[in-house]
Design an enzyme around this catalytic site. Structure first.
Site, short mmCIF file in Angstrom:
data_model
loop_
_atom_site.label_atom_id
_atom_site.label_comp_id
_atom_site.label_asym_id
_atom_site.label_seq_id
_atom_site.Cartn_x
_atom_site.Cartn_y
_atom_site.Cartn_z
N ASP A 1 74.03 47.34 75.71
CA ASP A 1 73.41 47.19 74.38
C ASP A 1 72.14 46.35 74.43
OD1 ASP A 1 75.29 48.66 72.93
OD2 ASP A 1 76.59 46.92 72.63
N LYS B 1 85.03 45.87 72.21
CA LYS B 1 84.03 45.45 73.19
C LYS B 1 84.38 44.13 73.88
CE LYS B 1 80.02 47.84 71.34
NZ LYS B 1 78.63 47.77 70.93
#
Ligand code: NAP
Length: 285
Positions: A108, A71
């Site tokens: 997220d 990420k």
């Protein structure tokens, strides 16, 4: 839909990816909405991420999700992060390929905030919030709370240096947010949090204990657990027994996927709810 020469390809890049539920939920929605696309899981070796991005450009993949452990490093291989808040988080989980240019997003935090609103009717603005944990998930949660203007975020983690690292990063990037690392939870009641979040992995395995005894609080709070399997951890069982509002992490998983799906396809209506239903069916207690 039959796969043909016009089928668009999406996927998830990570390592490992074999337990990912993303192919299931995205492919279900492609089929329901009659979108000619498929979503695959790509397990990429740690030192081959650059090659994976070259392939994405060369083969014209329309979009990918990025998961552990890429990420942060994925940022080095894309062209732009359009949203200021995603740049501040320093991690991305969604790439959109627009005419050969790769744009990075982090869904997220948005997914977490949607889940809080939809499932607990909770708006972090001006609130005092306790976050248990300081790993990757806690980081996404703490950044989301900071950008949603929480008044004070308290972090408690088994390894205090990790909590301190997270707190320092937030203080640097969101100087307006009050942030505090707790050495222990003994005086937590006096700090009056209105939301407690489990962002540790404690509760995933049979026999795990709760990351916190909620009886330490002498007032009702909302309780969110990022864990979704099992669907009721010891932490959530205690919240339930106390008759406090609580939710597990399935809503966040569905919501962050729905935001990615919308970025890729423009489709929004009913997507999060449909993904949540699909996930509920495949997660057992
Ligand atoms: P991670 O980076 O490995 O962090 C794990 C965290 O749990 C750390 O804070 C760690 O503390 C703590 N921890 C682990 N074992 C512990 C124990 N025995 N006692 C106390 N603390 C313990 O993992 P992550 O990526 O942050 O994921 C954390 C959880 O969030 C996982 O259960 C994951 O499935 C869930 N998650 C859910 C979603 C969703 O969409 N719902 C998204 C992402 C993650 P130390 O620092 O002391 O090791």
């Amino acid at each position: 839909m039959a796969i043909n020469a016009e089928t668009h390809l999406y996927g998830i890049i990570g390592n490992p990816v074999n337990h990912s539920l993303s192919p299931l939920i995205h492919n279900t929605l492609f089929q329901r909405l009659k979108i000619n696309a498929v979503y695959m899981a790509f397990e990429v070796e740690k030192n081959s991420l650059g090659l994976a991005f070259e392939a994405m450009r060369a083969l014209g993949l329309r979009g990918v999700n990025i998961t552990i452990p890429f990420k942060e490093t994925a940022i080095n291989f894309i062209d732009e992060i359009p949203e200021n808040v995603d740049r501040r988080v320093g991690a991305i989980n969604t790439i959109v390929n627009r005419d050969g240019q790769l744009y990075g997003y982090n869904t997220d935090g948005t997914g977490f905030l949607i889940a809080l609103k939809e499932e607990l009717s909770f708006n972090p603005q001006g609130k005092k919030i306790l976050v248990l944990g300081a790993g990757g998930a806690a980081r996404a949660v703490v950044f989301a709370l900071a950008r949603a203007h929480a008044d004070r975020i308290m972090i408690y983690n088994r390894t205090q240096e990790r909590a301190k690292g997270l707190s320092d990063y937030v203080a640097e990037h969101f100087p307006e947010t009050g942030i505090e690392v707790l050495e222990n939870l003994e005086m937590i009641s006096t700090k009056k949090p209105t939301l407690v979040i489990n962002a540790t992995s404690l509760g995933m395995k049979t026999g795990d204990k709760s990351p916190m005894d909620l009886h330490r609080l002498n007032h009702s709070v909302s309780v969110y657990d990022l864990i979704y399997s099992p669907n009721e951890t010891p932490f959530l069982k205690q919240a339930k027994a106390l008759h406090w509002p609580y939710a597990n992490g399935l809503g966040m998983l569905a919501a962050q996927a729905a935001v990615s799906f919308e970025l890729w396809t423009g489709e929004k209506t009913g997507v999060r709810e449909a993904m949540h239903e699909v996930l509920k069916k495949c997660i057992t207690s």
